[in-house]
Design a protein around this motif. Structure first.
Motif, PDB file in Angstrom:
ATOM      1  N   THR A 153       0.814  -1.210   0.000  1.00 55.88           N
ATOM      2  CA  THR A 153       0.000   0.000   0.000  1.00 55.88           C
ATOM      3  C   THR A 153       0.850   1.265   0.000  1.00 55.88           C
ATOM      4  OG1 THR A 153      -0.178  -0.008   2.416  1.00 55.88           O
ATOM      5  CG2 THR A 153      -1.913  -1.140   1.181  1.00 55.88           C
ATOM      6  N   ASP A 154       2.108   1.149   0.446  1.00 53.31           N
ATOM      7  CA  ASP A 154       3.017   2.295   0.392  1.00 53.31           C
ATOM      8  C   ASP A 154       4.446   1.782   0.497  1.00 53.31           C
ATOM      9  OD1 ASP A 154       3.727   2.016   3.215  1.00 53.31           O
ATOM     10  OD2 ASP A 154       1.789   2.926   3.641  1.00 53.31           O
ATOM     11  N   SER A 155       5.402   2.704   0.392  1.00 51.55           N
ATOM     12  CA  SER A 155       6.813   2.322   0.335  1.00 51.55           C
ATOM     13  C   SER A 155       7.342   1.765   1.650  1.00 51.55           C
ATOM     14  CB  SER A 155       7.667   3.522  -0.092  1.00 51.55           C
ATOM     15  OG  SER A 155       7.480   4.611   0.787  1.00 51.55           O
ATOM     16  N   SER A 156       6.631   1.964   2.759  1.00 47.52           N
ATOM     17  CA  SER A 156       7.101   1.448   4.051  1.00 47.52           C
ATOM     18  C   SER A 156       6.909  -0.059   4.164  1.00 47.52           C
ATOM     19  CB  SER A 156       6.358   2.135   5.203  1.00 47.52           C
ATOM     20  OG  SER A 156       4.993   1.732   5.235  1.00 47.52           O
ATOM     21  N   SER A 159       1.927  -2.517   5.270  1.00 46.00           N
ATOM     22  CA  SER A 159       0.614  -3.075   4.967  1.00 46.00           C
ATOM     23  C   SER A 159       0.538  -3.330   3.472  1.00 46.00           C
ATOM     24  CB  SER A 159      -0.508  -2.136   5.409  1.00 46.00           C
ATOM     25  OG  SER A 159      -0.480  -0.928   4.686  1.00 46.00           O
ATOM     26  N   TYR A 160      -0.386  -4.186   3.100  1.00 49.29           N
ATOM     27  CA  TYR A 160      -0.474  -4.581   1.704  1.00 49.29           C
ATOM     28  C   TYR A 160      -1.923  -4.635   1.236  1.00 49.29           C
ATOM     29  CZ  TYR A 160      -1.291  -9.236   3.808  1.00 49.29           C
ATOM     30  OH  TYR A 160      -1.765 -10.292   4.564  1.00 49.29           O
ATOM     31  N   ASP A 161      -2.082  -4.491  -0.062  1.00 41.00           N
ATOM     32  CA  ASP A 161      -3.371  -4.595  -0.734  1.00 41.00           C
ATOM     33  C   ASP A 161      -3.647  -6.079  -0.952  1.00 41.00           C
ATOM     34  OD1 ASP A 161      -5.610  -3.554  -2.098  1.00 41.00           O
ATOM     35  OD2 ASP A 161      -4.589  -3.713  -4.005  1.00 41.00           O
ATOM     36  N   ALA A 162      -4.841  -6.560  -0.565  1.00 44.01           N
ATOM     37  CA  ALA A 162      -5.085  -7.998  -0.600  1.00 44.01           C
ATOM     38  C   ALA A 162      -6.516  -8.326  -0.989  1.00 44.01           C
ATOM     39  CB  ALA A 162      -4.764  -8.613   0.753  1.00 44.01           C
ATOM     40  N   LEU A 280     -12.439  16.603 -12.986  1.00 43.21           N
ATOM     41  CA  LEU A 280     -11.643  16.208 -14.146  1.00 43.21           C
ATOM     42  C   LEU A 280     -10.717  15.081 -13.721  1.00 43.21           C
ATOM     43  CD1 LEU A 280     -10.712  19.766 -15.468  1.00 43.21           C
ATOM     44  CD2 LEU A 280     -12.646  18.329 -16.148  1.00 43.21           C
ATOM     45  N   PRO A 281     -10.594  14.007 -14.513  1.00 47.44           N
ATOM     46  CA  PRO A 281      -9.879  12.812 -14.074  1.00 47.44           C
ATOM     47  C   PRO A 281      -8.364  12.873 -14.258  1.00 47.44           C
ATOM     48  CG  PRO A 281     -10.863  12.432 -16.208  1.00 47.44           C
ATOM     49  CD  PRO A 281     -11.314  13.797 -15.783  1.00 47.44           C
ATOM     50  N   VAL A 282      -7.660  12.151 -13.382  1.00 47.66           N
ATOM     51  CA  VAL A 282      -6.210  11.930 -13.478  1.00 47.66           C
ATOM     52  C   VAL A 282      -5.935  10.484 -13.093  1.00 47.66           C
ATOM     53  CG1 VAL A 282      -5.447  14.299 -13.069  1.00 47.66           C
ATOM     54  CG2 VAL A 282      -5.904  12.801 -11.124  1.00 47.66           C
ATOM     55  N   SER A 283      -4.705  10.031 -13.345  1.00 48.65           N
ATOM     56  CA  SER A 283      -4.321   8.672 -12.961  1.00 48.65           C
ATOM     57  C   SER A 283      -2.815   8.603 -12.803  1.00 48.65           C
ATOM     58  CB  SER A 283      -4.780   7.662 -14.019  1.00 48.65           C
ATOM     59  OG  SER A 283      -4.313   8.036 -15.304  1.00 48.65           O
ATOM     60  N   ALA A 284      -2.367   7.816 -11.791  1.00 49.30           N
ATOM     61  CA  ALA A 284      -0.937   7.634 -11.549  1.00 49.30           C
ATOM     62  C   ALA A 284      -0.751   6.686 -10.373  1.00 49.30           C
ATOM     63  CB  ALA A 284      -0.245   8.978 -11.294  1.00 49.30           C
ATOM     64  N   ASN A 285       0.505   6.488  -9.974  1.00 51.52           N
ATOM     65  CA  ASN A 285       0.831   5.659  -8.820  1.00 51.52           C
ATOM     66  C   ASN A 285       1.059   6.579  -7.631  1.00 51.52           C
ATOM     67  OD1 ASN A 285       2.020   3.901  -6.911  1.00 51.52           O
ATOM     68  ND2 ASN A 285       2.658   2.536  -8.552  1.00 51.52           N
ATOM     69  N   TRP A 286       0.003   6.827  -6.854  1.00 47.98           N
ATOM     70  CA  TRP A 286       0.046   7.849  -5.805  1.00 47.98           C
ATOM     71  C   TRP A 286       0.853   7.436  -4.586  1.00 47.98           C
ATOM     72  CZ3 TRP A 286      -1.522  11.287  -8.865  1.00 47.98           C
ATOM     73  CH2 TRP A 286      -2.663  11.154  -9.658  1.00 47.98           C
ATOM     74  N   ASP A 287       0.973   6.129  -4.313  1.00 48.22           N
ATOM     75  CA  ASP A 287       1.660   5.711  -3.083  1.00 48.22           C
ATOM     76  C   ASP A 287       2.984   5.013  -3.346  1.00 48.22           C
ATOM     77  OD1 ASP A 287       0.678   3.360  -4.074  1.00 48.22           O
ATOM     78  OD2 ASP A 287      -0.864   3.125  -2.521  1.00 48.22           O
ATOM     79  N   GLY A 288       3.394   4.927  -4.599  1.00 50.40           N
ATOM     80  CA  GLY A 288       4.715   4.382  -4.910  1.00 50.40           C
ATOM     81  C   GLY A 288       4.811   2.882  -4.849  1.00 50.40           C
ATOM     82  N   ALA A 289       3.683   2.183  -4.756  1.00 46.12           N
ATOM     83  CA  ALA A 289       3.707   0.721  -4.687  1.00 46.12           C
ATOM     84  C   ALA A 289       2.443   0.173  -5.307  1.00 46.12           C
ATOM     85  CB  ALA A 289       3.829   0.266  -3.237  1.00 46.12           C
ATOM     86  N   GLY A 290       2.500  -1.079  -5.753  1.00 45.04           N
ATOM     87  CA  GLY A 290       1.319  -1.717  -6.307  1.00 45.04           C
ATOM     88  C   GLY A 290       0.916  -1.109  -7.640  1.00 45.04           C
ATOM     89  N   ARG A 307      -7.335   8.479  -5.159  1.00 46.35           N
ATOM     90  CA  ARG A 307      -7.716   7.184  -4.591  1.00 46.35           C
ATOM     91  C   ARG A 307      -6.475   6.328  -4.367  1.00 46.35           C
ATOM     92  NH1 ARG A 307      -8.993   1.859  -5.746  1.00 46.35           N
ATOM     93  NH2 ARG A 307     -10.858   1.055  -4.709  1.00 46.35           N
ATOM     94  N   MET A 308      -6.223   5.918  -3.117  1.00 48.14           N
ATOM     95  CA  MET A 308      -5.121   5.030  -2.805  1.00 48.14           C
ATOM     96  C   MET A 308      -5.518   3.580  -3.127  1.00 48.14           C
ATOM     97  SD  MET A 308      -2.765   7.104  -1.662  1.00 48.14           S
ATOM     98  CE  MET A 308      -3.387   8.350  -2.812  1.00 48.14           C
ATOM     99  N   ASP A 309      -4.532   2.683  -3.144  1.00 49.73           N
ATOM    100  CA  ASP A 309      -4.793   1.289  -3.493  1.00 49.73           C
ATOM    101  C   ASP A 309      -5.795   0.628  -2.555  1.00 49.73           C
ATOM    102  OD1 ASP A 309      -3.091   1.439  -5.629  1.00 49.73           O
ATOM    103  OD2 ASP A 309      -1.387   0.566  -4.591  1.00 49.73           O
ATOM    104  N   ASN A 310      -5.838   1.071  -1.295  1.00 50.46           N
ATOM    105  CA  ASN A 310      -6.771   0.468  -0.340  1.00 50.46           C
ATOM    106  C   ASN A 310      -8.146   1.135  -0.368  1.00 50.46           C
ATOM    107  OD1 ASN A 310      -6.329   2.885   0.943  1.00 50.46           O
ATOM    108  ND2 ASN A 310      -5.304   2.023   2.727  1.00 50.46           N
ATOM    109  N   GLY A 311      -8.352   2.037  -1.332  1.00 50.56           N
ATOM    110  CA  GLY A 311      -9.642   2.698  -1.481  1.00 50.56           C
ATOM    111  C   GLY A 311      -9.794   3.975  -0.692  1.00 50.56           C
TER     112      GLY A 311
END
Length: 423
Positions: A153-156, A159-162, A280-290, A307-311
């Motif tokens: 979920t982040d560079s630390s 925690s993880y997306d599951a 207006l929409p955008v998209s990218a890797n906001w938390d540096g992981a996943g 929106r982060m990977d965990n919602g």
């Protein structure tokens, strides 16, 4: 795989009906609710109700990581009730039946004690975890549990997306590594037959979304054209790496429903509700992981809602009404950041990871912004699409200009790494 992403632009403010609510993240609703004489562990994970049977196979079929995640996501939101004695699509409706389904193993699925001894899976280190792997408590019966790993979920890496199947149903959520405390011993495990997806390589490239036909016209590195039918008139384009593997892909934000319609590498559709009227929409890797994710720029407040990977939601105040949003990795750090193109001044206002502002004069009123990694090295950079000439004006890291003729009046620009070479 590139960490750069195509960024969507609107020619004019677009009305979006209603407020769209993103995926919520919660701790297990069943945690700390022992019942029927079961321990907290067995209640927390729902347990593995499958019988301890002879191992069904020594190795599963070869499967790509992105396919594992797609299969795991396919059971989310179907209202499936946990029942180790029942099946769905031939697989047991419990944690290990669900994981067996995600890994495309034999039906009705292995149990938690069987994955490693049977030769289907092997223990790995935390540092080796990739999307499609799993966290396994290989205890027997109701004490065992398994969750499919989808990315950090982040560079630390705390925690993880599951994806998992518990007494609360099939869920996509964030889990503290290795699992919620008090629920047994969990270790990383890998399907021995899983293979990495093709890896996107080389520089990013440009493309356009043609609303009149509902097609993306993507430019490959060799100058060839790839057409992808996705979306319809009125949609606003996005592109990024939605599944964390292989090449980047396309998607659209549909103002009429307030939903993102994202295309996966296998052509399947993932819908994400996010944003509200006028965004207006955008998209990218906001938390540096996943995998990459979506977001919106709200001109009325000058805020990005990411929106982060965990919602979960992250708000960033940046820009003002009349600005057009962009996103990219401006300083080469782990995570991407936001920015705006200000048509009134012909300037990009880019936000660095420390919150500081970098201004770059590039483009003019009437241009539409794009950002990506045009030379395949260093940080992302900016560019514009000039509808009046059907040209992209791309800025290289040294400040030089590269022109690419692609698209026509009425097209909306996108940019990403469309090509994938075997890695």
């Amino acid at each position: 795989m590139s960490n750069t992403h195509a960024l969507t632009r609107a020619l004019a403010a677009t009305a979006v009906a209603g407020l769209a609510v993103g995926l919520l993240v919660t701790a297990p609703a069943h945690a700390g609710e022992p019942s029927k004489g079961l321990s907290a562990v067995s209640v927390a994970d729902g347990g593995d109700q499958g019988p301890s049977v002879a191992y069904q196979l020594a190795a599963g079929p070869q499967i790509k990581r992105s396919e594992v995640i797609r299969r795991a996501a396919s059971w989310v939101g179907r209202g499936l009730v946990y029942d180790g004695g029942g099946t769905y699509e031939g697989y047991r409706r419990d944690c290990s039946g669900y994981a067996s389904m995600a890994w495309s193993l034999g039906k009705p699925g292995l149990d938690t004690t069987s994955y490693v001894p049977s030769g289907v899976a092997s223990w790995i280190d935390k540092s080796d975890l990739k999307p499609g792997d799993a966290l396994l408590n290989d205890a027997a019966g109701a004490l065992g549990h398994i969750a499919i790993f989808a990315g950090w979920t982040d560079s630390s890496k705390t925690s993880y997306d599951a994806y998992e199947f518990t007494k609360s149903g099939v869920q996509h959520k964030a889990i503290p590594y290795p699992y919620f405390s008090g629920h047994g011993t969990f270790r990383p495990v890998r399907n021995n037959s899983i293979v990495d997806d093709a890896v996107a390589s080389g520089p990013d490239n440009v493309g356009v979304f043609r609303p009149s036909t509902g097609e993306f016209h993507l430019r490959y590195d060799n100058g060839s054209l790839a057409k992808v039918a996705w979306g319809q008139s009125g949609d606003l384009p996005v592109s990024a790496n939605w599944d964390g593997a292989g090449p980047d892909n396309v998607g659209v934000f549909r103002p009429s429903t307030g939903e993102f319609h994202l295309r996966y590498d296998n052509g399947s559709l993932a819908k994400v509700a996010w944003g509200q009227s006028g965004d207006l929409p955008v998209s990218a890797n906001w938390d540096g992981a996943g995998p990459d994710n979506v977001g919106v720029f709200r001109p009325s407040t000058g805020e990005f809602h990411l929106r982060m990977d965990n919602g979960s939601l992250t708000k960033i105040a940046w820009g003002q009404s009349g600005d057009q949003p962009v996103s990219g990795n401006w300083d080469g750090g782990a995570a991407a950041n936001v920015g705006v193109f200000r048509p009134s001044t012909g300037e990009f206002h880019l936000r660095m990871d420390n919150g500081s502002l970098t201004k770059i004069a590039w483009g003019q009123s009437g241009d539409l912004p794009v950002t990506a990694n045009w030379d395949g090295a260093g940080p992302d950079n900016i560019g514009i699409f000039r509808p009046s000439t059907g040209e992209f004006h791309l800025r290289m890291d040294n400040g030089s200009l590269t022109k690419v003729a692609w698209g026509a009046q009425g097209d909306l620009p996108v940019s990403a790494n469309w090509d994938a070479n075997a890695g």
